[in-house]
Design an enzyme around this catalytic site. Structure first.
Site, PDB file in Angstrom:
ATOM      1  CB  SER A   1     -10.443 -15.956  46.604  1.00 28.62           C
ATOM      2  OG  SER A   1      -9.702 -14.426  46.316  1.00 28.62           O
ATOM      3  CE  LYS A   2      -9.122 -23.257  42.158  1.00 28.57           C
ATOM      4  NZ  LYS A   2     -10.339 -23.899  42.038  1.00 28.57           N
ATOM      5  NE  ARG A   3      -8.576 -16.189  38.672  1.00 27.15           N
ATOM      6  CZ  ARG A   3      -7.794 -17.563  38.827  1.00 27.15           C
ATOM      7  NH1 ARG A   3      -7.446 -18.253  39.574  1.00 27.15           N
ATOM      8  NH2 ARG A   3      -7.104 -17.591  37.080  1.00 27.15           N
TER       9      ARG A   3
ATOM     10  CB  SER B   1      -4.318 -16.040  48.372  1.00 27.09           C
ATOM     11  OG  SER B   1      -3.940 -14.833  48.897  1.00 27.09           O
TER      12      SER B   1
END
Length: 485
Positions: free
Chosen positions: A264-266, A268
């Site tokens: 996930s963006k959050r 990684s």
RNA sequence: GGUCCCAUCGUCUAGCGGUCUAGGACGGUGCCCUCUCAAGGCGCAGACACGAGUUCAAGUCUCGUUGGGAUCACCA
């Protein structure tokens, strides 16, 4: 719009697809899927297609599609058929196919495999909350409108009451999905619920849209991330309700964050563009993604798309979700820089970063020497300007270098006249410097390190020969001289 | 919580009943090379989650337990 029935040729031809939604930054997971899909299609003489799934108008981002297409080109995994490449299967943008989706929804309504449901979102939300409060696990839609009579359903719809169309999932028995990677996956019908096919705004949900577009486009193998596995029985039901051919299902393992959750963006860096910016080469990115869950039969770690075409098999795909490790990607990128790419390629890829830093790199001979010297010393191109700073900028001395110059000032002063008349190649300079050290009884390091410090402002740098030659006689003498003051 | 998927070093993985005192790679660490730093070479530490079976023999097959993940939206 495309003909609805695929031709015989199309049925025989393998077609795979990725179906990203244009909602945000191009995601490495999309590239990962593109890789599987493109490799499998191409090694079987088939087509790899890209369809934009933009039916969620609230999350639609107009720039997203363009950027995604650009990233696929960048990594060398363009689709054979896409909104820009075109193709025989009609529009490759899902919202331009909604007439079809609506038609299919109507067919399912009339053949009894779907029904109108008049619940509002708010009502559903409330019921969900009540179920949770009662500590009962939410079992999905309660199907209260499933048994509305045809007359009542038609009448309410005709009166303008908003509704969605839901699939009539079986109440008992089981739905078995054959997954290429996992075998038969059995879902009890009692665990399924009546998913929405067509939203109140007339837009299809993923379930209906993806399955009908896949059918219309002749997709033979649905290769998608494992997160879709649990909704695959619904997809199979839609296909059965419409009497279509079932594609082969292949659910690939999910890329993970270091904590093992879905990438996930959050947690990684999922942005392909950011990897490009930091100077990861597309070849290395594809290679790295290729070693996520897959390994070459001979164990080699350096391989490209063509190697995958030659050797890839589903049997060699492992099912544990691989953690995306930037460290290993970076290492692999370094290998491309020093082992795979030619010096010319490394130079040309480094250029933009140097230019952006404002360095004057018009001297191409010098540039080539600089990059050659630095080559084993950086893993991503974004690091080049900093590593190359003393070749193009005034020196910034660190404390250790300052001290070293202090210690070796005598040597520098003594060396200066010897250097001033020398031809500037390591071949002639090396004997001079080493000879000087020998004749004075100084340790080589005691001579070299002050020179290095004077030349770079640091105690670490490429070898003295590379350094002297890349910097050039004039600059070197100037720096050594100024260090003696 | 229900359902589904998964399970070898910290990480990526090899292993498809005996060749496993489990191999490689990243990372870590030591040494070598050496004008420094890298790169490179050579070592070292480090894993079959657990328990039952099946079998002459299990990392490899079966079941269970545990653990992790995904999913349960009028998002995809």
């Amino acid at each position: 719009m495309a003909r609805l029935a695929p031709t015989v040729l199309e049925v025989l031809m393998i077609k795979t697809r990725i179906a990203p939604s244009p909602t945000g930054d191009p995601h490495v997971g999309t590239i990962y899927q593109a890789l599987f899909n493109r490799v499998f299609a191409h090694q079987n003489g088939g087509k790899f297609i890209l369809r934009i799934e933009d039916t969620d108008r609230t999350r639609f981002n107009p720039e997203s599609q363009k950027r995604l297409l650009e990233m696929l080109d960048w990594v060398g995994l363009p689709a054979d058929e896409s909104p820009t490449a075109g193709g025989p299967a009609g529009s490759y943008i899902q919202t331009e196919r909604v007439a079809n989706h609506q038609k299919y929804a109507a067919q399912m309504l009339s053949n009894g495999t779907a029904y109108r449901a008049f619940d509002t979102s708010a009502e559903l939300e409330e019921r969900r909350k009540i179920a949770e409060a009662a500590k009962a696990s939410y079992r999905g839609y309660d199907r209260r409108d499933r048994n509305l009579t045809r007359e009542e359903s038609d009448a309410r719809a005709a009166s303008g009451e908003p509704f969605v169309i839901r699939i009539k999932a079986p109440l008992e028995g089981e739905v078995i999905v054959q997954d290429r990677l996992r075998g038969a996956v059995v879902f009890k019908a009692s665990e399924l619920d009546d998913k929405v096919l067509l939203k109140a705004d007339g837009m299809p949900t993923y379930h209906l849209a993806a399955m009908s577009d896949d059918h219309d486009m002749g997709v033979t193998h649905v290769i998608r991330a494992e997160e879709w596995l649990t909704s695959s029985p619904i997809h199979k039901l839609i296909i059965e309700a419409m009497g279509w051919n079932e594609p082969e299902w292949i659910h690939t393992p999910l890329l993970r964050n270091p904590d093992k959750s879905k990438l996930s963006k959050r947690k990684s860096n999922t942005s392909v563009e950011s990897y490009k910016e930091m100077g990861i080469t597309p070849e290395a990115l594809v290679n790295y993604l290729g070693m996520m869950a897959y390994s070459m039969p001979d164990g080699r770690e350096l391989f490209g798309f063509d190697d995958l075409i030659e050797h890839f098999t589903w049997e060699r795909v492992s099912l544990g979700g691989p953690v995306f490790d930037l460290g290993k990607l970076t290492w692999l990128n370094g290998r491309y820089i020093r082992e795979v790419l030619s010096l010319d390629e490394v130079v040309s890829r480094a250029k933009p970063y140097l230019e952006k830093a404002g360095y004057d790199i018009s001297d191409t001979v010098k540039l080539e020497k600089v990059i050659d010297a630095l080559r084993p010393r950086f893993d991503v191109f974004a690091d080049v300007p900093e590593k190359a700073a003393y070749f193009y900028r005034d020196i910034v001395f660190d404390d250790k270098a300052r001290n070293k110059i202090e210690e070796g000032r005598g040597h520098l002063a003594a060396l200066l006249p010897l250097l001033e008349n020398a031809a500037w190649t390591w071949g002639v300079l090396e004997p001079i410097i080493k000879g000087y050290a020998e004749s004075t009884g100084a340790k080589l390091g005691a001579v070299m390190q002050p020179i290095r410090a004077a030349l770079t402002g640091k105690l670490e740098s490429p070898g003295m020969g590379e350094l002297l030659e890349a910097l050039g006689k004039e600059l070197c003498l100037k720096r050594i001289k100024s260090a003696t003051n």
